[in-house]
Write a protein that holds these residues in place. Structure first.
Motif, PDB file in Angstrom:
ATOM      1  N   GLU A 118      27.200 -17.906  87.177  1.00  0.00           N
ATOM      2  CA  GLU A 118      28.070 -17.068  88.009  1.00  0.00           C
ATOM      3  C   GLU A 118      27.494 -17.004  89.424  1.00  0.00           C
ATOM      4  N   LYS A 119      28.224 -17.531  90.385  1.00  0.00           N
ATOM      5  CA  LYS A 119      27.762 -17.500  91.772  1.00  0.00           C
ATOM      6  C   LYS A 119      28.144 -16.165  92.419  1.00  0.00           C
ATOM      7  N   MET A 120      27.216 -15.644  93.208  1.00  0.00           N
ATOM      8  CA  MET A 120      27.469 -14.375  93.884  1.00  0.00           C
ATOM      9  C   MET A 120      27.839 -14.628  95.338  1.00  0.00           C
ATOM     10  N   PRO A 121      28.891 -13.980  95.832  1.00  0.00           N
ATOM     11  CA  PRO A 121      29.235 -14.098  97.248  1.00  0.00           C
ATOM     12  C   PRO A 121      28.083 -13.629  98.138  1.00  0.00           C
ATOM     13  N   LYS A 122      28.165 -13.922  99.409  1.00  0.00           N
ATOM     14  CA  LYS A 122      27.058 -13.715 100.349  1.00  0.00           C
ATOM     15  C   LYS A 122      26.506 -12.306 100.353  1.00  0.00           C
ATOM     16  N   PHE A 123      27.382 -11.301 100.434  1.00  0.00           N
ATOM     17  CA  PHE A 123      26.924  -9.920 100.555  1.00  0.00           C
ATOM     18  C   PHE A 123      27.106  -9.118  99.262  1.00  0.00           C
ATOM     19  N   PHE A 124      27.170  -9.841  98.135  1.00  0.00           N
ATOM     20  CA  PHE A 124      27.361  -9.150  96.857  1.00  0.00           C
ATOM     21  C   PHE A 124      26.234  -8.168  96.579  1.00  0.00           C
ATOM     22  N   LEU A 125      24.994  -8.618  96.711  1.00  0.00           N
ATOM     23  CA  LEU A 125      23.847  -7.761  96.398  1.00  0.00           C
ATOM     24  C   LEU A 125      23.806  -6.533  97.301  1.00  0.00           C
ATOM     25  N   MET A 126      24.217  -6.694  98.559  1.00  0.00           N
ATOM     26  CA  MET A 126      24.255  -5.551  99.457  1.00  0.00           C
ATOM     27  C   MET A 126      25.228  -4.503  98.943  1.00  0.00           C
ATOM     28  N   GLY A 127      26.410  -4.952  98.544  1.00  0.00           N
ATOM     29  CA  GLY A 127      27.402  -4.022  98.008  1.00  0.00           C
ATOM     30  C   GLY A 127      26.937  -3.382  96.720  1.00  0.00           C
ATOM     31  N   ALA A 128      26.258  -4.172  95.870  1.00  0.00           N
ATOM     32  CA  ALA A 128      25.750  -3.643  94.601  1.00  0.00           C
ATOM     33  C   ALA A 128      24.696  -2.569  94.842  1.00  0.00           C
TER      34      ALA A 128
END
Length: 296
Positions: A118-128
């Protein structure tokens, strides 16, 4: 191992929020149940089987023996979540249990990356991270770190790993089966584990009268038949990582229930936490929207 691409449409994210809203009622019904916690979970799943059967009937013929065994295993993981989560209410607060049990993204996200690619979009971790911070802000004023709560907190935390395992298995099988099939077949694994555990730990418990039955029926309908079934349906539509983040809205919805149903006040800190959680979820969802646009 890859799963089919999900569209991550806004309507499906909103539908999962509806599922989470039903799941957020769980703490209320567990607290109202007069039966011991594990027996409460047992009847929650047992009562759901005849209700799910008409929905799952047509899809059962497509099941392979291997997938039946996998679904039974998934049900065993869900049983672990149900038993530990219900039991945690006896030792800790609803706020603690809701927070710790919903830390599934810390398991789902890394596992889905290595298992499903599962690839994560660029700012996914920031939102998480923003979403998780919002949850801690929301519940910060309610969480009691006393020594008497440590066991309950530990049980709720362990429940998150069982729940994450169930989510990952059901996510994979949603490529081939409807959510009702997943919930119906996995229910047999849950009933077996919860039944044996309840028998050994609590003895034979049989509900009598409407007063003992209605919280169990509430749990059956709101969590097993609607909540988890709808959540499993949405797993066929949205990424497992996005789904895990949306599930973090459960403590937010539980706090709103307390405000509207039990007339509990919401402090400025709690309102700020709700705003931060929703901002984080919005940022995560926006990343998937942008990711899909770029891919096209």
């Amino acid at each position: 191992m890859r799963v089919n691409e999900r569209d991550n449409e806004t309507k499906d994210v909103l539908l999962e929020l509806v599922a989470v809203a039903f799941l957020a009622t769980g703490g209320i019904f567990v607290k109202l149940s007069t039966l011991p916690p594990i027996s409460t979970g047992f009847y929650r799943v047992l009562f759901s089987l005849p209700l799910l059967f008409p929905l799952a009937f047509r899809g059962l013929k497509d099941l392979t023996k291997r997938d039946v065994l996998i679904l039974i295993l998934a049900g065993c993981f869900l049983a672990g979540d149900v038993a530990l989560w219900n039991l945690s209410f006896s030792y800790t607060s609803v706020a603690n249990a809701n927070l710790l049990t919903n830390l599934t993204p810390f398991t789902v996200i890394p596992v889905s990356y290595f298992l499903f690619r599962e690839k994560m979009p660029k700012f996914f971790l920031m939102g998480a991270v923003i979403t998780v911070i919002g949850v801690f802000i929301l519940l910060g004023g309610k969480i009691n770190p006393g020594k008497s709560n440590y066991l309950g907190d530990f049980l709720a935390f362990c429940a998150s790993f069982f729940y994450a395992s169930f989510i990952l298995i059901s996510y994979r099988l949603r490529d081939r089966y409807e959510s009702s099939v997943i919930m119906f077949v996995s229910g047999f694994g849950s009933v077996l584990v919860l039944g044996v555990t309840a028998l050994l730990a609590e003895g034979i418990q049989i509900p009598h009268g409407a007063g003992e039955l209605w919280p169990l029926i509430g749990l059956t309908l709101c969590l097993q038949v609607i909540g988890h079934n709808l959540l499993a349906h949405c797993q066929g539509k949205i990424s497992v990582n996005l789904s895990a983040i949306v599930c973090l809205c459960q403590p937010v919805i539980a706090s709103l229930y307390s405000y509207f149903i039990f007339a509990e006040t919401l402090s400025t800190k709690e309102v700020l936490g709700i705003i931060v959680v929703m901002a984080g979820v919005y940022l995560v969802k926006a990343q998937y929207t942008n990711h899909e646009s770029c891919r096209v």
